[in-house]
Design a protein around this motif. Structure first.
Motif, PDB file in Angstrom:
ATOM      1  N   THR A 244      14.250  14.337  -4.602  1.00 58.04           N
ATOM      2  CA  THR A 244      13.866  14.043  -5.991  1.00 58.04           C
ATOM      3  C   THR A 244      14.102  12.580  -6.323  1.00 58.04           C
ATOM      4  OG1 THR A 244      14.486  16.311  -6.591  1.00 58.04           O
ATOM      5  CG2 THR A 244      14.207  14.737  -8.378  1.00 58.04           C
ATOM      6  N   MET A 245      15.218  12.059  -5.888  1.00 61.90           N
ATOM      7  CA  MET A 245      15.562  10.656  -6.145  1.00 61.90           C
ATOM      8  C   MET A 245      14.527   9.710  -5.531  1.00 61.90           C
ATOM      9  SD  MET A 245      19.138   8.772  -5.198  1.00 61.90           S
ATOM     10  CE  MET A 245      19.508   7.117  -5.756  1.00 61.90           C
ATOM     11  N   THR A 246      14.134   9.976  -4.288  1.00 70.87           N
ATOM     12  CA  THR A 246      13.169   9.111  -3.602  1.00 70.87           C
ATOM     13  C   THR A 246      11.779   9.235  -4.217  1.00 70.87           C
ATOM     14  OG1 THR A 246      14.446   9.439  -1.572  1.00 70.87           O
ATOM     15  CG2 THR A 246      12.245   8.514  -1.347  1.00 70.87           C
ATOM     16  N   MET A 247      11.349  10.472  -4.488  1.00 70.79           N
ATOM     17  CA  MET A 247      10.028  10.688  -5.077  1.00 70.79           C
ATOM     18  C   MET A 247       9.890   9.991  -6.424  1.00 70.79           C
ATOM     19  SD  MET A 247       8.386  12.700  -7.579  1.00 70.79           S
ATOM     20  CE  MET A 247       9.472  14.076  -7.848  1.00 70.79           C
ATOM     21  N   ALA A 248      10.901  10.122  -7.285  1.00 73.42           N
ATOM     22  CA  ALA A 248      10.844   9.497  -8.605  1.00 73.42           C
ATOM     23  C   ALA A 248      10.800   7.974  -8.490  1.00 73.42           C
ATOM     24  CB  ALA A 248      12.054   9.927  -9.433  1.00 73.42           C
ATOM     25  N   GLY A 249      11.530   7.403  -7.532  1.00 71.52           N
ATOM     26  CA  GLY A 249      11.507   5.955  -7.346  1.00 71.52           C
ATOM     27  C   GLY A 249      10.150   5.443  -6.906  1.00 71.52           C
ATOM     28  N   ILE A 250       9.476   6.162  -6.007  1.00 68.57           N
ATOM     29  CA  ILE A 250       8.148   5.739  -5.532  1.00 68.57           C
ATOM     30  C   ILE A 250       7.135   5.795  -6.666  1.00 68.57           C
ATOM     31  CG2 ILE A 250       6.254   6.354  -3.980  1.00 68.57           C
ATOM     32  CD1 ILE A 250       8.378   7.366  -2.008  1.00 68.57           C
ATOM     33  N   VAL A 251       7.167   6.862  -7.464  1.00 69.83           N
ATOM     34  CA  VAL A 251       6.218   7.000  -8.570  1.00 69.83           C
ATOM     35  C   VAL A 251       6.465   5.931  -9.630  1.00 69.83           C
ATOM     36  CG1 VAL A 251       5.394   8.560 -10.383  1.00 69.83           C
ATOM     37  CG2 VAL A 251       5.960   9.474  -8.141  1.00 69.83           C
ATOM     38  N   ALA A 252       7.743   5.621  -9.907  1.00 71.11           N
ATOM     39  CA  ALA A 252       8.065   4.618 -10.935  1.00 71.11           C
ATOM     40  C   ALA A 252       7.579   3.225 -10.561  1.00 71.11           C
ATOM     41  CB  ALA A 252       9.575   4.593 -11.175  1.00 71.11           C
ATOM     42  N   LEU A 253       7.412   2.943  -9.263  1.00 69.88           N
ATOM     43  CA  LEU A 253       6.958   1.614  -8.826  1.00 69.88           C
ATOM     44  C   LEU A 253       5.534   1.306  -9.294  1.00 69.88           C
ATOM     45  CD1 LEU A 253       8.287   1.092  -5.190  1.00 69.88           C
ATOM     46  CD2 LEU A 253       8.792  -0.291  -7.196  1.00 69.88           C
ATOM     47  N   ALA A 263      11.736   7.609 -17.954  1.00 73.49           N
ATOM     48  CA  ALA A 263      11.909   9.032 -17.644  1.00 73.49           C
ATOM     49  C   ALA A 263      12.024   9.260 -16.143  1.00 73.49           C
ATOM     50  CB  ALA A 263      10.732   9.826 -18.211  1.00 73.49           C
ATOM     51  N   LEU A 264      11.236   8.532 -15.360  1.00 72.55           N
ATOM     52  CA  LEU A 264      11.320   8.666 -13.903  1.00 72.55           C
ATOM     53  C   LEU A 264      12.648   8.135 -13.375  1.00 72.55           C
ATOM     54  CD1 LEU A 264       7.654   7.640 -13.080  1.00 72.55           C
ATOM     55  CD2 LEU A 264       8.680   9.862 -12.588  1.00 72.55           C
ATOM     56  N   SER A 265      13.191   7.104 -14.032  1.00 72.61           N
ATOM     57  CA  SER A 265      14.529   6.644 -13.629  1.00 72.61           C
ATOM     58  C   SER A 265      15.578   7.707 -13.944  1.00 72.61           C
ATOM     59  CB  SER A 265      14.864   5.329 -14.334  1.00 72.61           C
ATOM     60  OG  SER A 265      15.113   5.527 -15.712  1.00 72.61           O
ATOM     61  N   THR A 266      15.382   8.451 -15.044  1.00 74.96           N
ATOM     62  CA  THR A 266      16.268   9.574 -15.352  1.00 74.96           C
ATOM     63  C   THR A 266      16.173  10.637 -14.271  1.00 74.96           C
ATOM     64  OG1 THR A 266      15.990   9.190 -17.728  1.00 74.96           O
ATOM     65  CG2 THR A 266      16.795  11.353 -17.061  1.00 74.96           C
ATOM     66  N   LEU A 267      14.942  10.932 -13.845  1.00 79.81           N
ATOM     67  CA  LEU A 267      14.734  11.915 -12.783  1.00 79.81           C
ATOM     68  C   LEU A 267      15.415  11.484 -11.493  1.00 79.81           C
ATOM     69  CD1 LEU A 267      13.318  14.536 -11.965  1.00 79.81           C
ATOM     70  CD2 LEU A 267      11.259  13.210 -11.498  1.00 79.81           C
ATOM     71  N   SER A 268      15.342  10.193 -11.197  1.00 81.34           N
ATOM     72  CA  SER A 268      16.000   9.670 -10.002  1.00 81.34           C
ATOM     73  C   SER A 268      17.515   9.848 -10.080  1.00 81.34           C
ATOM     74  CB  SER A 268      15.639   8.190  -9.829  1.00 81.34           C
ATOM     75  OG  SER A 268      16.324   7.621  -8.747  1.00 81.34           O
TER      76      SER A 268
END
Length: 561
Positions: A244-253, A263-268
């Protein structure tokens, strides 16, 4: 003001408990029915009360900020009542270690969050509210089933579970994990969290910093001593959190929506908390949860101020040179982002650095460790990109803008900024949550090297990160749909349910129920009526023919003679 007073009261009780190293357990007797004593247990422990204090403190600042952000809204009183219901539900979840009371707080969070997300009552907010509610209902079903299962012990107190029961019933562990994963938006239930950004920004500052998304983490924190008895709990939770941490970081880029990036940083960070729980570090998880709640609520309030200033546009490309336009807000956002990246001596550094060191010291497998470092690197990348766009990018918005200056903006931003800087050191020094493991110096500086590498990479890749990538290196739909989690949880599931409902309509509602009901009776009566009419019509014709025949015989005889 009421929330601020309650937070001070909680803080004083927390200080007393920490000073005496005590935990208070209160049994609240409601009534006596025949021989049954109906009572509710209340637990006052340092970490739980510190979390409750944080929620009250953030709620007070969010409600103060909402006076500016929602100024002129005719339904502001309704909004305030729903927020109070939301905070009350979260405190029930924290203070009552009873499965029935926990279920009451759990459902209260789901209902009030749905009402807050659909507050604007447009198509976008309604669809986001339905996605959030339906995803959370899966967790509600799981926790209801686990509650029924736990009743076989003879009680619902989650602090007194039997170890043999957990060992012999692995399905209960799985159900509780699913309930926590849906509330904390872990893979594969992550799509509702960015969609919930359709809510007003004060709601996002409360829901996505310290309340709804952290309910799952807190549930597993309470149950951690018993969940760790399961052999697969730690491995599966650690891997899911790292993914989850890696996926959220890639999407936030590649995200350009300001609120969705936060919100994606929260998910990370939620993935990081789940991973820490999987490593059996509950106290460190709670300290990071509290620290994260403070700086993340600050980020949301700063973003809300900028969105209001740029005529409610959430596109980050329209926001530039904010260090000159809004120096106080930009300074607060930089403070929060540095805490998110675990910059040395900021609040996030004291918990995140300890998490990485304990991960290196533990027996975590290589794949999970690699995902953890990749997630930390991506966090620094998208945070630096976010700040570069806000401060250094060329302006692409209209020169006309609203210069925000309001009495209700500066106090909450200042209080949260102070807490974002000092909370990490205070919690670490006062509670002594986790001892730093003994590691070689080369291993000890890995978190700092990861931070520096992320900053250097973001500066080098800045031209690429601020523009779309070439098509052969980029699948925009895969990134924007969170690796297809959004369509998998919405459009693709609708096909199955639509087919099932159509089949049910044809076979049940328009099938045997109709034939056994009014339509069948109508057809039967109509058929019988037609048959009777046919016979009646035939008899009349035959009678007429016979009458004519027998009348014609005498006439013929008379005419003949």
């Amino acid at each position: 003001m009421i929330f601020m007073l309650f937070s001070l009261l909680n803080l004083m009780i927390t200080a007393k408990l920490m000073a005496s190293t005590q935990l208070w357990m209160i049994e609240w007797n409601l009534t006596l029915m025949t021989s049954t004593n109906v009572s509710i247990p209340i637990i006052l422990d340092p970490m739980g009360l510190m979390f409750s204090t944080t929620i009250m403190f953030i709620s007070a600042n969010v409600l103060m900020f909402s006076k500016f952000y929602m100024k002129g809204d005719p339904l502001i009183n309704k909004f305030t009542l729903i927020v109070m219901l939301f905070v009350m539900s979260m405190n029930i979840l924290i203070l009552f270690p009873n499965m029935l009371s926990l279920l009451l707080g759990w459902d209260g969070l789901g209902l009030s969050s749905f009402l807050l997300i659909i507050y604007y009552q447009n198509k976008k907010s309604l669809s986001a509210g339905m996605l959030t509610a339906l995803t959370n209902r899966l967790g509600d079903i799981a926790i209801i089933l686990s509650s029924c299962w736990l009743l076989s012990q003879g009680h619902w107190n989650i602090l007194c579970l039997l170890p043999n029961f957990i060992l012999n019933q692995p399905l209960v562990t799985l159900l509780l994990m699913v309930a926590a994963m849906t509330k904390s938006a872990q893979i594969p239930f992550s799509s509702w969290l960015p969609a919930a950004m359709a809510a007003p920004t004060p709601v996002s500052a409360l829901v996505h910093s310290s309340t709804l998304v952290t309910a799952g983490v807190f549930l597993l924190y309470r149950l951690n001593p018993f969940m760790q008895l399961s052999s697969q709990f730690s491995k599966s939770l650690t891997l899911i959190g790292a993914m989850t941490m890696t996926m959220a970081g890639i999407v936030a880029l590649k995200e350009m929506d300001t609120k969705k990036i936060i919100a994606l940083s929260t998910l990370s960070q939620l993935g990081l908390m789940m991973m820490t729980l999987g490593m059996n570090l509950p106290s460190l998880t709670m300290s990071h949860l509290i620290i994260h709640a403070l700086f993340k609520s600050l980020l949301f309030l700063c973003a809300g101020t900028l969105i209001n200033s740029y005529t409610h546009s959430q596109d980050i490309r329209n926001m530039s040179k904010n260090n000159k336009k809004f120096p106080h807000i930009t300074a607060s956002m930089v403070t929060a982002m540095l805490a998110l990246c675990a910059y040395p001596f900021m609040s996030g550094f004291y918990s995140k650095d300890l998490i990485i060191e304990n991960m290196l010291f533990s027996k975590t497998n290589m794949m999970t460790s690699a995902l953890m470092f990749l997630g930390a690197l991506l966090t620094t990348l998208y945070s630096t990109r976010f700040m570069l766009i806000l401060t250094s990018s060329s302006p692409s918005s209209s020169p006309l803008m609203i210069l925000t200056s309001h009495i209700h903006i500066m106090p909450p931003l200042t209080l949260l900024a102070i807490a974002s800087v000092s909370s990490g050191a205070m919690i670490t020094w006062i509670t002594n949550v986790q001892t730093s493991p003994t590691l070689p110096m080369t291993t000890k500086i890995l978190p700092l090297l990861c931070l520096l590498l992320g900053i250097l990479l973001s500066l080098e890749l800045w031209p690429l990160l601020s523009k779309p990538m070439p098509p052969k290196f980029n699948n925009p739909y895969m990134i924007t749909s969170m690796f297809f989690l959004t369509p998998l949880s919405t459009q693709y599931t609708l096909t199955t349910w639509k087919f099932t409902s159509l089949l049910s309509l044809k076979t049940v509602d328009q099938g045997w129920v109709t034939l056994m009901g009014p339509q069948g009776i109508n057809q039967l009566i109509t058929s019988m009526s037609k048959t009777t009419l046919k016979h009646q019509s035939s008899h009349i014709t035959l009678s007429l023919k016979q009458m004519l025949f027998f009348t014609a015989i005498p006439i013929i005889m008379i005419t003949t003679y």
